[in-house]
Design a protein around this motif. Sequence first.
Motif, short mmCIF file in Angstrom:
data_model
loop_
_atom_site.label_atom_id
_atom_site.label_comp_id
_atom_site.label_asym_id
_atom_site.label_seq_id
_atom_site.Cartn_x
_atom_site.Cartn_y
_atom_site.Cartn_z
N VAL A 1 0.85 -1.17 0.00
CA VAL A 1 0.00 0.00 0.00
C VAL A 1 0.89 1.23 0.00
N VAL A 2 0.48 2.26 -0.72
CA VAL A 2 1.21 3.52 -0.77
C VAL A 2 0.51 4.50 0.16
N LEU A 3 1.27 5.03 1.10
CA LEU A 3 0.71 5.96 2.09
C LEU A 3 1.29 7.34 1.89
N PRO A 4 0.47 8.40 2.11
CA PRO A 4 -0.82 8.36 2.81
C PRO A 4 -2.04 8.16 1.93
N SER A 5 -1.87 7.97 0.62
CA SER A 5 -3.04 7.90 -0.28
C SER A 5 -3.86 6.65 -0.06
N GLY A 6 -3.23 5.54 0.36
CA GLY A 6 -3.95 4.30 0.56
C GLY A 6 -4.09 3.46 -0.71
N GLN A 7 -3.45 3.85 -1.80
CA GLN A 7 -3.52 3.08 -3.04
C GLN A 7 -2.77 1.75 -2.87
N ARG A 8 -3.34 0.69 -3.47
CA ARG A 8 -2.75 -0.63 -3.34
C ARG A 8 -2.22 -1.13 -4.68
N SER A 9 -1.19 -1.95 -4.59
CA SER A 9 -0.62 -2.53 -5.79
C SER A 9 0.22 -3.74 -5.40
N THR A 10 0.95 -4.28 -6.36
CA THR A 10 1.85 -5.41 -6.16
C THR A 10 3.22 -5.04 -6.67
N ILE A 11 4.25 -5.47 -5.97
CA ILE A 11 5.62 -5.22 -6.43
C ILE A 11 5.88 -6.07 -7.66
N ALA A 12 6.12 -5.40 -8.78
CA ALA A 12 6.38 -6.10 -10.04
C ALA A 12 7.85 -6.47 -10.17
N GLY A 13 8.74 -5.69 -9.56
CA GLY A 13 10.16 -5.98 -9.66
C GLY A 13 10.96 -5.09 -8.74
N ILE A 14 12.16 -5.52 -8.42
CA ILE A 14 13.07 -4.77 -7.56
C ILE A 14 14.42 -4.69 -8.25
N ASP A 15 14.94 -3.47 -8.40
CA ASP A 15 16.24 -3.25 -9.02
C ASP A 15 17.21 -2.66 -8.00
N ARG A 16 18.45 -3.06 -8.12
CA ARG A 16 19.51 -2.53 -7.28
C ARG A 16 20.60 -2.02 -8.19
N LEU A 17 21.46 -1.14 -7.71
CA LEU A 17 22.50 -0.57 -8.55
C LEU A 17 23.28 -1.68 -9.27
N GLY A 18 23.20 -1.67 -10.60
CA GLY A 18 23.91 -2.65 -11.39
C GLY A 18 23.21 -3.99 -11.52
N GLU A 19 22.04 -4.16 -10.88
CA GLU A 19 21.33 -5.42 -10.93
C GLU A 19 19.85 -5.17 -11.24
N ARG A 20 19.28 -5.97 -12.10
CA ARG A 20 17.87 -5.88 -12.46
C ARG A 20 17.15 -7.12 -11.96
N ASP A 21 15.96 -6.92 -11.44
CA ASP A 21 15.10 -8.01 -11.01
C ASP A 21 15.76 -8.89 -9.94
N VAL A 22 16.16 -8.26 -8.85
CA VAL A 22 16.69 -9.05 -7.73
C VAL A 22 15.53 -9.74 -7.01
N GLU A 23 15.81 -10.82 -6.32
CA GLU A 23 14.77 -11.64 -5.72
C GLU A 23 14.27 -11.10 -4.39
#
Length: 440
Positions: A265-287
């Motif tokens: 959930v994104v606060l303070p708006s209360g909008q909901r979603s799902t994490i589609a992916g996570i990126d880190r410096l130099g890395e795409r789609d970390v687990e």
Amino acid sequence: MDTATPTEVSLLRLATAGSVDDGKSTLVGRLLHDCKAVFADQLDAVERVSRERGLTGADLALLTDGLRAEREQGITIDVAYRYFATPHRRFILADTPGHVQYTRNMVTGASTAQLAVVLVDARNGVVEQTRRHAAVAALLRVPHVVLAVNKMDLVGYDEAVFAPIADEFTAYAARLGVPDVTAIPISALAGDNVVEPSASMDWYGGPTLLEHLEAVDVEEDPAAHPARFPVQYVLRPQTPGEFRDYRGYAGQLVSGVLRPGDQVVVLPSGQRSTIAGIDRLGERDVEVAFAPQSVTLRLADDLDVSRGDVIAPAAHAPQATQDVAATVCHLSDRPLRPGDRVLLRHGTRTVNAIVRSLDARLDIDTLAEQHDADSLSVNEIGRVSLRTAAPLALDHYTDNRRTGSFLLIDPSDGATLTAGMVGTPLSAAAATTAAAAGGV
């Protein structure tokens, strides 16, 4: 969950505190000197100044008292941060002042500390400033406290002097709710039990100060706390055609663990979603991402998310509110009064706020609450109620030190006024410390 690799060396943040002339700066200088963390030219300068003052040996306190006024007066005024390392651990040390008028600096130094070293002079024992600093450490929820009974060389290294001081402080700290206290007899000037064991105190069978600092367990399982991700920056493609549909939210995960597929959930708006992916410096789609990593989150939905918003697990999200009850330590020479209009900075978000009421002030000498106070002066601790212009995603400070803390800022010049801790029960702390003060 094991998040460390065998080659990583852990980090310990610690702060020193104590009464005036208990030897805090000398202790820090001794640690640096005996850990070989002092450059040759620094040591030469200290030895030269020491000779000019007529001293027979190097005054190691000069390694930390860096301000000119500190050197001239022989006192510590500002927080002096020092960085050093051993093969077992890295350290960030904050040497904080002992004078009452610089209590605010102790709050600054201990606010992020995992361990506090509270010094006492073996000749004087536990004094009011010792209890004051112990109370501040307890209020800031510093999980580990070391009582360093210093200047044992001036009392003949006598166990009969050390034991009553250790018992008195340990009992007092227990009433404050400090979970872990270790008492160590030392002489910072002579180096006894600082880095090397003392040959003059064979009755003491515990660790030296450095041994304890290297061994104390400060590692936390990131999964033990719900995830909190304050958004610092929204990332969009800079070149036409480059990752055309990319939209990410960059920041530091201040607590918890996040994985692709997590419902958030994104606060303070209360909008909901799902994490589609996570990126880190130099890395795409970390687990997986875990605190305190800096990462970029991509959400499955195109939401209105901006700097200052907090992304949290939908099932364990903080409550967004505009009404804030908190314990504060006032840091400015300008008093804080009901009706004052301020800026409140929480994480990466800054909003307008008003001080609705001053509910109590802590008498720093008696540790009793005063309910008739009309202002907070510099170094004073109190309980206030605030109203913000926009909702904030706040945790209680007892649950999360990062998302449960904030600053009050002067909107006219940007000066920091006050440090606050959400929901910290000043009344309970005052009742506990007052009872402790009466029992020691």
